[in-house]
Every structure is written in structure tokens, then in C-alpha cells.
Write a protein that holds these residues in place. Sequence first.
Motif, PDB file in Angstrom:
ATOM      1  N   TYR A 141      69.813 120.794  88.040  1.00 35.82           N
ATOM      2  CA  TYR A 141      71.464 121.147  86.726  1.00 35.82           C
ATOM      3  C   TYR A 141      72.614 121.227  88.117  1.00 35.82           C
ATOM      4  O   TYR A 141      73.511 121.166  87.489  1.00 35.82           O
ATOM      5  N   HIS A 144      74.083 117.950  87.289  1.00 41.27           N
ATOM      6  CA  HIS A 144      74.865 117.447  85.953  1.00 41.27           C
ATOM      7  C   HIS A 144      76.577 118.601  85.325  1.00 41.27           C
ATOM      8  O   HIS A 144      77.468 117.757  84.619  1.00 41.27           O
ATOM      9  N   ARG A 145      76.044 119.756  86.061  1.00 42.29           N
ATOM     10  CA  ARG A 145      77.305 120.756  86.698  1.00 42.29           C
ATOM     11  C   ARG A 145      78.266 119.485  86.838  1.00 42.29           C
ATOM     12  O   ARG A 145      79.535 119.696  86.752  1.00 42.29           O
ATOM     13  N   TRP A 158      69.410 117.800  81.947  1.00 41.06           N
ATOM     14  CA  TRP A 158      69.705 118.380  83.104  1.00 41.06           C
ATOM     15  C   TRP A 158      67.703 118.679  82.681  1.00 41.06           C
ATOM     16  O   TRP A 158      67.189 118.810  83.688  1.00 41.06           O
TER      17      TRP A 158
END
Length: 223
Positions: A141, A144-145, A158
Motif C-alpha cells: 500500500y 502504491h501511494r 496494492w
Amino acid sequence: MSYAPPTPPGWYPDGAPGMLRWWDGTAWTASTMAMPSPAPVATPQHYPQVPAGTPTNTPWIWAVVAVPLAGLVLTIVQLVLMQQMMQRMMATFNTMMYDPYASDPTNMNGLFVWTNGLMTITMLLSFGSLLLYGAGVLFAYLDHRDLGRLGYQRRFHWAWSFVNPVYPIGRSVVVRRQAGTGQWPMWAAIAIAVTSVLTAIIWTSAVLSSFYAQFFSTVSQFS
């Protein structure tokens, strides 16, 4: 009778291939020109490109890749403990076969305590593996951010990190289509996944083969 309107002035194909000749509305003139080549058709780009030099990796993607490696270490420890437990049980079985009086409650209780201790450690290691699994999802995650912050408009979701090693593979493919590079996390994840599976299969097969060979050897001596 029908009336045909006059041809308006303009450039029209000449007898020579690839040439145009000027028609002034009443007659052909001596002016000619080469036929322009058709303009290339612009193909839509499904993956917008990031500026050259944009980083393709974040610290989090390498953490995602490293999580299965840490899981492999825990798996090896569990396999070693399983091997020791089976060897201890086999040794106790051999002692009982040679000396029936060795099966008194004191010795059996000692074996049970030792076995329960190993099982407790194995359960703790399994819980540690579950924590690593959750950490891998969190790292995916965060990766991905950060890719969004770097300017990647298209990103692999993610949530695919729940299926290892799908996220590092899909993520590397999507990043490569936008930056032209960035596939190393994919190859590292594949190598670790293959190594983990082969290690578990080979080690388990070797331990079980050794156990059954020793067991049937002991039984054959008393048959």
C-alpha cells in the motif's frame, strides 16, 4: 440532357505515379508537384510516460520483496524443528522396542513435554509468518501511494499483495510501461518464491524419507 458542372481548380493526380498537376478550371497547366505523403496516424498511448529520470523503485517495494525472504527463514526454522521432533520420537520408539521398561511414565512425560515445547515454538513461528504477511500488504500500500506521488498515473493495485508474488510482478510491468525500466523487483520476487517452494518440497521430502527409512528398518528387526 444533364449538365455536368465544371471541375473546380485544384491539384489532381497526374499520369505519373506520385505526382499532382494543377487544373485551372478550364485546362491543365504545366505546374506539377509531388503527392504529399499521408500524415502518420497518432496511436493513443494507454500508459502515459513519466519524465526521464523518474525513480522506478521506492523503499517499500524492496520491503515487499524482502517479506517472503524473511518468511523463507521462518520456514527453514520450522522444518529444522520438525526434523528434530521426528528424530526424537524415532529415538524414543527405538528405545522402547529394545527395552520395554523404558516406556515408564517418567520417560513418556519427558517426551510429551519436549514435543509440546517444540509445537509451541512452531505455533509462534506460524504467528510470526502471519505478521509478515500483514506487513507485506502494508508495504505494498505504501509503495502504491509513493508511486502516485512520483507521478505514475497508472499503478498496479496494492490489494494484489494478498496473493504473493502477484503485486511485485504486476507492479513492475506497469511501471516499466511508463518509465521504460523498473523490472528488478519482479525478478527478485520470482526468484524468492521459487526458492521458497523448492526448499520446502526438498527439505520435507528428505526428512520424511529419512524418517520412514529409519522406522521400517527398526520394525524389520523385530519382525
